[in-house]
Design a protein around this motif. Structure first.
Motif, PDB file in Angstrom:
ATOM      1  N   ALA A  33     -17.463   2.797  -0.855  1.00 15.09           N
ATOM      2  CA  ALA A  33     -16.596   3.038  -2.015  1.00 15.09           C
ATOM      3  C   ALA A  33     -15.260   3.615  -1.573  1.00 15.09           C
ATOM      4  O   ALA A  33     -14.203   3.290  -2.130  1.00 15.09           O
ATOM      5  N   VAL A  34     -15.294   4.490  -0.548  1.00 13.73           N
ATOM      6  CA  VAL A  34     -14.054   5.080  -0.035  1.00 13.73           C
ATOM      7  C   VAL A  34     -13.188   3.979   0.586  1.00 13.73           C
ATOM      8  O   VAL A  34     -11.971   3.899   0.336  1.00 13.73           O
ATOM      9  N   VAL A  35     -13.821   3.121   1.387  1.00 16.41           N
ATOM     10  CA  VAL A  35     -13.087   2.022   2.017  1.00 16.41           C
ATOM     11  C   VAL A  35     -12.480   1.124   0.936  1.00 16.41           C
ATOM     12  O   VAL A  35     -11.295   0.763   0.993  1.00 16.41           O
ATOM     13  N   ALA A  36     -13.302   0.795  -0.076  1.00 11.92           N
ATOM     14  CA  ALA A  36     -12.808  -0.059  -1.161  1.00 11.92           C
ATOM     15  C   ALA A  36     -11.614   0.590  -1.852  1.00 11.92           C
ATOM     16  O   ALA A  36     -10.620  -0.082  -2.163  1.00 11.92           O
ATOM     17  N   SER A  37     -11.676   1.908  -2.082  1.00  9.58           N
ATOM     18  CA  SER A  37     -10.579   2.588  -2.772  1.00  9.58           C
ATOM     19  C   SER A  37      -9.292   2.500  -1.953  1.00  9.58           C
ATOM     20  O   SER A  37      -8.202   2.368  -2.510  1.00  9.58           O
ATOM     21  N   CYS A  38      -9.411   2.554  -0.617  1.00  9.86           N
ATOM     22  CA  CYS A  38      -8.229   2.447   0.244  1.00  9.86           C
ATOM     23  C   CYS A  38      -7.646   1.042   0.184  1.00  9.86           C
ATOM     24  O   CYS A  38      -6.434   0.856   0.168  1.00  9.86           O
ATOM     25  N   GLY A  42      -4.610   1.656  -1.828  1.00 11.03           N
ATOM     26  CA  GLY A  42      -3.757   2.055  -0.714  1.00 11.03           C
ATOM     27  C   GLY A  42      -4.254   3.307  -0.013  1.00 11.03           C
ATOM     28  O   GLY A  42      -5.207   3.967  -0.443  1.00 11.03           O
ATOM     29  N   PHE A  43      -3.540   3.640   1.068  1.00 12.62           N
ATOM     30  CA  PHE A  43      -3.940   4.735   1.936  1.00 12.62           C
ATOM     31  C   PHE A  43      -3.948   6.080   1.209  1.00 12.62           C
ATOM     32  O   PHE A  43      -4.688   6.989   1.566  1.00 12.62           O
ATOM     33  N   LYS A  44      -3.149   6.165   0.158  1.00 13.51           N
ATOM     34  CA  LYS A  44      -3.065   7.431  -0.576  1.00 13.51           C
ATOM     35  C   LYS A  44      -4.447   7.842  -1.112  1.00 13.51           C
ATOM     36  O   LYS A  44      -4.749   9.034  -1.247  1.00 13.51           O
ATOM     37  N   ALA A  45      -5.265   6.833  -1.400  1.00 11.91           N
ATOM     38  CA  ALA A  45      -6.601   7.122  -1.919  1.00 11.91           C
ATOM     39  C   ALA A  45      -7.364   8.032  -0.958  1.00 11.91           C
ATOM     40  O   ALA A  45      -7.996   9.012  -1.350  1.00 11.91           O
ATOM     41  N   LEU A  46      -7.269   7.720   0.327  1.00 13.13           N
ATOM     42  CA  LEU A  46      -7.988   8.502   1.334  1.00 13.13           C
ATOM     43  C   LEU A  46      -7.470   9.941   1.365  1.00 13.13           C
ATOM     44  O   LEU A  46      -8.242  10.894   1.500  1.00 13.13           O
ATOM     45  N   LEU A  47      -6.149  10.084   1.211  1.00 18.59           N
ATOM     46  CA  LEU A  47      -5.567  11.433   1.223  1.00 18.59           C
ATOM     47  C   LEU A  47      -6.078  12.240   0.031  1.00 18.59           C
ATOM     48  O   LEU A  47      -6.411  13.422   0.170  1.00 18.59           O
ATOM     49  N   VAL A  48      -6.134  11.602  -1.127  1.00 20.39           N
ATOM     50  CA  VAL A  48      -6.616  12.301  -2.336  1.00 20.39           C
ATOM     51  C   VAL A  48      -8.068  12.744  -2.128  1.00 20.39           C
ATOM     52  O   VAL A  48      -8.446  13.875  -2.428  1.00 20.39           O
ATOM     53  N   PRO A 172      -9.764  -8.917 -16.599  1.00 19.36           N
ATOM     54  CA  PRO A 172      -9.971  -9.558 -15.292  1.00 19.36           C
ATOM     55  C   PRO A 172     -11.246 -10.401 -15.295  1.00 19.36           C
ATOM     56  O   PRO A 172     -12.119 -10.219 -16.142  1.00 19.36           O
ATOM     57  N   SER A 173     -11.355 -11.303 -14.332  1.00 20.09           N
ATOM     58  CA  SER A 173     -12.556 -12.141 -14.226  1.00 20.09           C
ATOM     59  C   SER A 173     -13.734 -11.298 -13.752  1.00 20.09           C
ATOM     60  O   SER A 173     -13.550 -10.208 -13.196  1.00 20.09           O
ATOM     61  N   TYR A 174     -14.950 -11.821 -13.945  1.00 21.51           N
ATOM     62  CA  TYR A 174     -16.143 -11.106 -13.460  1.00 21.51           C
ATOM     63  C   TYR A 174     -16.038 -10.832 -11.961  1.00 21.51           C
ATOM     64  O   TYR A 174     -16.398  -9.762 -11.477  1.00 21.51           O
ATOM     65  N   THR A 175     -15.559 -11.828 -11.203  1.00 18.75           N
ATOM     66  CA  THR A 175     -15.453 -11.660  -9.745  1.00 18.75           C
ATOM     67  C   THR A 175     -14.516 -10.501  -9.414  1.00 18.75           C
ATOM     68  O   THR A 175     -14.829  -9.643  -8.586  1.00 18.75           O
ATOM     69  N   ASP A 176     -13.350 -10.484 -10.078  1.00 16.27           N
ATOM     70  CA  ASP A 176     -12.411  -9.394  -9.816  1.00 16.27           C
ATOM     71  C   ASP A 176     -13.020  -8.050 -10.194  1.00 16.27           C
ATOM     72  O   ASP A 176     -12.803  -7.040  -9.525  1.00 16.27           O
ATOM     73  N   MET A 177     -13.793  -8.033 -11.271  1.00 14.27           N
ATOM     74  CA  MET A 177     -14.420  -6.778 -11.683  1.00 14.27           C
ATOM     75  C   MET A 177     -15.488  -6.360 -10.693  1.00 14.27           C
ATOM     76  O   MET A 177     -15.629  -5.185 -10.359  1.00 14.27           O
ATOM     77  N   PHE A 178     -16.233  -7.335 -10.172  1.00 14.33           N
ATOM     78  CA  PHE A 178     -17.286  -7.015  -9.207  1.00 14.33           C
ATOM     79  C   PHE A 178     -16.671  -6.473  -7.918  1.00 14.33           C
ATOM     80  O   PHE A 178     -17.154  -5.514  -7.332  1.00 14.33           O
ATOM     81  N   LEU A 179     -15.534  -7.093  -7.514  1.00  9.67           N
ATOM     82  CA  LEU A 179     -14.896  -6.634  -6.277  1.00  9.67           C
ATOM     83  C   LEU A 179     -14.081  -5.367  -6.504  1.00  9.67           C
ATOM     84  O   LEU A 179     -13.848  -4.610  -5.567  1.00  9.67           O
ATOM     85  N   GLY A 180     -13.625  -5.134  -7.741  1.00 12.79           N
ATOM     86  CA  GLY A 180     -12.909  -3.904  -8.048  1.00 12.79           C
ATOM     87  C   GLY A 180     -11.414  -4.078  -8.227  1.00 12.79           C
ATOM     88  O   GLY A 180     -10.658  -3.112  -8.128  1.00 12.79           O
ATOM     89  N   LEU A 181     -10.958  -5.323  -8.470  1.00 11.62           N
ATOM     90  CA  LEU A 181      -9.518  -5.552  -8.575  1.00 11.62           C
ATOM     91  C   LEU A 181      -9.044  -5.331 -10.014  1.00 11.62           C
ATOM     92  O   LEU A 181      -8.705  -6.263 -10.737  1.00 11.62           O
ATOM     93  N   HIS A 182      -9.065  -4.078 -10.444  1.00 15.68           N
ATOM     94  CA  HIS A 182      -8.547  -3.715 -11.761  1.00 15.68           C
ATOM     95  C   HIS A 182      -8.271  -2.223 -11.763  1.00 15.68           C
ATOM     96  O   HIS A 182      -8.677  -1.504 -10.843  1.00 15.68           O
ATOM     97  N   GLY A 183      -7.572  -1.774 -12.797  1.00 18.09           N
ATOM     98  CA  GLY A 183      -7.257  -0.357 -12.865  1.00 18.09           C
ATOM     99  C   GLY A 183      -8.501   0.470 -13.137  1.00 18.09           C
ATOM    100  O   GLY A 183      -9.459  -0.011 -13.741  1.00 18.09           O
ATOM    101  N   GLY A 184      -8.464   1.729 -12.655  1.00 21.28           N
ATOM    102  CA  GLY A 184      -9.612   2.601 -12.910  1.00 21.28           C
ATOM    103  C   GLY A 184      -9.643   3.755 -11.926  1.00 21.28           C
ATOM    104  O   GLY A 184      -8.702   3.966 -11.152  1.00 21.28           O
ATOM    105  N   CYS A 185     -10.731   4.515 -11.950  1.00 20.14           N
ATOM    106  CA  CYS A 185     -10.891   5.628 -11.012  1.00 20.14           C
ATOM    107  C   CYS A 185     -11.022   5.075  -9.601  1.00 20.14           C
ATOM    108  O   CYS A 185     -11.416   3.925  -9.397  1.00 20.14           O
ATOM    109  N   LEU A 186     -10.749   5.971  -8.623  1.00 15.18           N
ATOM    110  CA  LEU A 186     -10.769   5.559  -7.225  1.00 15.18           C
ATOM    111  C   LEU A 186     -12.079   4.875  -6.828  1.00 15.18           C
ATOM    112  O   LEU A 186     -12.074   3.829  -6.196  1.00 15.18           O
ATOM    113  N   GLY A 187     -13.194   5.480  -7.199  1.00 16.27           N
ATOM    114  CA  GLY A 187     -14.465   4.991  -6.671  1.00 16.27           C
ATOM    115  C   GLY A 187     -15.240   4.093  -7.604  1.00 16.27           C
ATOM    116  O   GLY A 187     -16.277   3.565  -7.230  1.00 16.27           O
ATOM    117  N   GLU A 188     -14.758   3.914  -8.822  1.00 12.27           N
ATOM    118  CA  GLU A 188     -15.594   3.223  -9.795  1.00 12.27           C
ATOM    119  C   GLU A 188     -15.368   1.723  -9.845  1.00 12.27           C
ATOM    120  O   GLU A 188     -16.200   0.985 -10.356  1.00 12.27           O
TER     121      GLU A 188
END
Lengths: 312, 456
Positions: A33-38, A42-48, A172-188
């Motif tokens: 989840a951390v890797v996905a958030s980065c 972006g890298f800022k996710a890791l800093l947060v 977004p499409s189901y695929t984008d939602m499954f992969l996480g390509l939409h707005g939301g919390c870092l890890g969700e």
């Protein structure tokens, strides 16, 4: 030669699993989840995330120092809390707000109730709910994934907010939602990353399948029954998997028997759907877990195991 | 799918499984406590100065639930004095100085076994007690209503880490085990005999399958290697699927469970007349230089046994009778080898020191591990509150003290110890309630008597 033999009660050997080993496994399970958030934000996710962990550990050390209690940051539970709280926030959350959230989680929810294992509510969830109410602006502004941003649009709605506002054509499409390509919390956002973590936790026997399956299953079934609600969308959207896998399985604040865990999961799923469909908030995962945390002592009482051979 | 009780995966450490037992030289002195079994202490029938021979009776059973004790050496009774045993009590012990001759007692001759009564008498005279560790007198177990039992289960699970003495019995003395089983079949009219062996001992399973292949009454069941497979209640459930009810005996579930080495002892006694005077024990543990199996007379001081195997490679900080899961820590190396000792383990400082407990994180591992589905985490809370009613509701009394909960606890909490304390608390509350009820009844009776007197 030693002449003072130790006489302790059996057993004389113990398993290698310690609290710190379990917490380490939870952290490892959160790595996807951390890797996905980065990748997504972006890298800022890791800093947060790193900042949040440092805050949680420092608050715990400071609180224990002030209370003249032994320092137990080595059990890694504060690391888990800090990381989970960060994963429940937007990437552009003001850092002082995140520091305050960690204070709520570590000191108010955990420390004041007696520390590890004694808190009745999940620290990260409670802190998130407090932040949502205290900082409703920054906690409901969602930075878009790097790849969806344009020169003048950097923030947008989460899929659930889109539905709440009737912007269904922008979903977004189901695929984008499954992969996480939409707005939301870092890890969700990335269900895929959370599922990898779920499999790891199951394989390491850190959690059982009961709560996550009951939770997600209830959300799926209820949204299939309720007209106008798309069950696949409901389970991919929002913080459902993050909550079901990592927060609704917190040991101290959830039942410790499998039947209790199923009841807990069903209750969470029910409240989530009630809030999402009929409530004022677009998302209800945090509230559902917090409410079920409060019910946990009663669920535990109702779901005691039946000893084999026990006579009334 | 077969339903089985929960348990835990413990490390096996069966380092000595391939080690045929070495017979140690006759020790200079035996210390034979009169309490090596559950029940009444045995009463010495020798006095200081008497000469004894191998196989000679030195103490007779002190009651119905008791067992006779025989000498494992020839020599002279030096004294009878109280010794400290691992339970913390002091019990009388016969101390015999050996003459090194190992002369066999003239009275050692095969008993006449012709019917059930003479068979049970032979079992009693063999000095047999439950050699798996419990030490319950075997003849008492067999003296039961034959209509009630339909299965005899042979305990060859040996689920404790390190211990391989039962493995050796099943490899080296299988014929004696089977001899005893045939007697049980014949005189106790048992139609179903199940030999339960953990699947980490394939040679033992193979051995018995070959030995008993022409006997339709006997089946050999390979059981998963899961601790506590050899616990009496667990073995009964996992082989014949029955549950022993609270406060009842295996008999009430229609079964008798007998340890394989106990059976070998009976087999040997009926064949040769030599009672239980020596034991094969596994000598192992992180402090032991050369782990191996040793045959030694009962009563041999542990230090002699360790010395025979080549002593310690590190200072021993904890020495156990039995395995690391349920074994009893001995107070000193002068403690003697007992009838029901199947291993003597010595651990170095690191392994001997109990870990520091940390807060309970309510993970539920103890609940998932308990074979009897007890809730150690809840019992702990009830105990700390002193809530006797809740302890009773949680069935703390059912606990067989297998140690699974303590083993799996990530917070290293002494959960099994809580159960011992919880049982004691329930017992004390019951005694107090009984005493109170008795006092009140007496008071009432006295008041009634006084009232009657007044009327008169």
């Amino acid at each position: 030669m030693n002449n003072n033999l130790i006489a302790s009660v059996s057993p004389h050997i113990r398993s290698n699993t310690t609290t710190a080993v379990i917490m380490r496994d939870v952290i490892i399970a959160l790595v996807p989840a951390v890797v996905a958030s980065c990748i997504i934000f972006g890298f800022k996710a890791l800093l947060v995330e790193a900042f949040s962990i440092v805050c949680a550990v420092l608050w715990e050390a400071l609180f224990q120092k002030i209370c003249k209690k032994p320092t137990t940051v080595g059990d890694l539970s504060a690391v888990v809390t800090g990381l989970l709280l960060a994963l429940n926030c937007n990437v552009d959350i003001p850092l002082w707000q995140l520091a305050f959230g960690n204070l709520v989680a570590i000191v108010m929810v955990k420390g004041l109730f007696g520390g590890l294992g004694k808190n009745f509510a999940n620290p990260a969830i409670t802190a998130r709910v407090v932040m949502l109410i205290a900082f409703s602006g920054t906690m409901t502004t969602w930075t878009l994934p790097k790849m969806l941003q344009t020169a003048d649009v950097t923030t947008g709605a989460t899929p659930l907010t889109m539905v709440a506002k009737g912007m269904t054509d922008e979903l977004p499409s189901y695929t984008d939602m499954f992969l996480g390509l939409h707005g939301g919390c870092l890890g969700e956002t990335s269900t895929l990353a959370l599922l990898i973590g779920f499999v790891y936790l199951l394989a390491r026997k850190v959690i059982t399948w009961h709560t996550p399956v009951a939770f997600v299953g209830t959300v799926f079934i209820l949204s299939a029954i309720i007209p106008g609600v798309d069950p696949v969308f409901e389970i991919l959207a929002g913080g459902l998997f993050l909550g079901a896998v990592f927060m609704a399985t917190d040991y101290a604040t959830t039942p410790s028997t499998n039947s209790g865990r199923i009841i807990f999961g069903i209750g969470c799923g029910l409240i989530t759907i009630l809030i999402r469909v009929w409530g004022n908030y677009p998302e209800g995962v945090s509230f559902s877990i917090l409410l079920m945390n409060i019910l946990t002592p009663f669920i535990s009482k109702w779901t005691r195991t039946k000893p084999l051979g026990g006579v009334k | 799918m077969v339903k089985r009780m929960n348990g835990v995966h413990v490390p096996h450490y069966k380092n000595t499984a391939d080690c045929a037992p070495n017979r140690m030289p006759v020790p200079a002195q035996l210390v034979i406590p009169m309490a090596m079994h559950i029940g009444a202490k045995a009463n010495p029938v020798v006095k200081p100065g008497d000469t004894v021979k191998v196989g000679q009776l030195i103490a007779e059973a002190g009651g119905f639930v008791s067992a006779p004790i025989y000498s494992g050496v020839s020599g002279t009774v030096k004294k009878i004095e109280d010794v400290l045993v691992a339970s913390g009590q002091k019990v009388p012990a016969v101390i015999i100085e050996s003459d090194g001759q190992q002369e066999v007692y003239e009275g050692v001759k095969p008993p006449e076994v012709t019917d059930l009564e003479s068979f049970i008498n032979a079992v009693r005279d063999s000095g047999s007690v439950g050699l798996g560790g419990a030490g319950f007198p075997t003849s008492v177990k067999l003296k039961c209503d034959l209509d009630k039992i339909d299965a005899v289960i042979v305990n060859g699970a040996e689920c404790e880490p390190f211990i391989t003495s039962d493995t050796r019995t099943m490899l080296d003395r299988a014929d004696e085990v089977y001899d005893a089983l045939k007697l049980i079949e014949k005189y106790m009219l048992v139609k179903k005999i199940i030999i339960g062996i953990e699947d980490n001992k394939p040679e033992c399973i193979e051995n018995f399958r070959n030995l008993c292949k022409d006997d339709p009454a006997v089946t050999v069941q390979a059981l998963p290697s899961s601790y506590p497979q050899g616990g009496e209640k667990v073995l009964i459930f996992n082989t014949i699927g029955r549950i022993v009810p609270e406060g009842k005996l295996p008999l009430d579930a229609g079964a008798i469970v007998l340890n394989c080495t106990t059976l070998a002892t009976i087999g040997r006694y009926v064949k040769t007349g030599m009672p239980l005077v020596e034991k094969c024990v596994t000598v192992d543990g992180s402090a032991v230089a050369n782990p191996q199996n040793v045959i030694a007379p009962i009563g041999t001081p542990l230090k002699d046994i360790f010395e025979f195997t080549g002593g310690f490679k590190e200072d021993p900080y904890k020495v156990l009778y039995g395995g690391p899961m349920m074994g009893l820590a001995v107070p000193s190396l002068d403690s003697p080898l007992l009838k029901n000792t199947n291993a003597v383990l010595a651990f170095n400082q690191k392994d001997a020191t109990p870990p520091e407990p940390t807060p309970c994180i309510k993970c539920g591992r103890c609940i998932a591990a308990c074979p009897l589905q007890l809730m150690p985490a809840e019992i702990q809370i009830a105990l700390n509150k002193g809530d006797v009613e809740d302890l009773k509701a949680l069935k703390v009394n059912l606990c067989m003290e297998c140690g699974c909960c303590t083993f799996v606890c990530p917070a290293k909490r002494p959960l099994g110890q809580n159960h011992k304390l919880g049982k004691a608390m329930v017992m004390k509350a019951k005694q107090e309630a009984d005493a109170k009820a008795k006092a009140e009844a007496e008071k009432k009776a006295a008041a009634e008597a006084a009232a009657k007197e007044k009327e008169v």
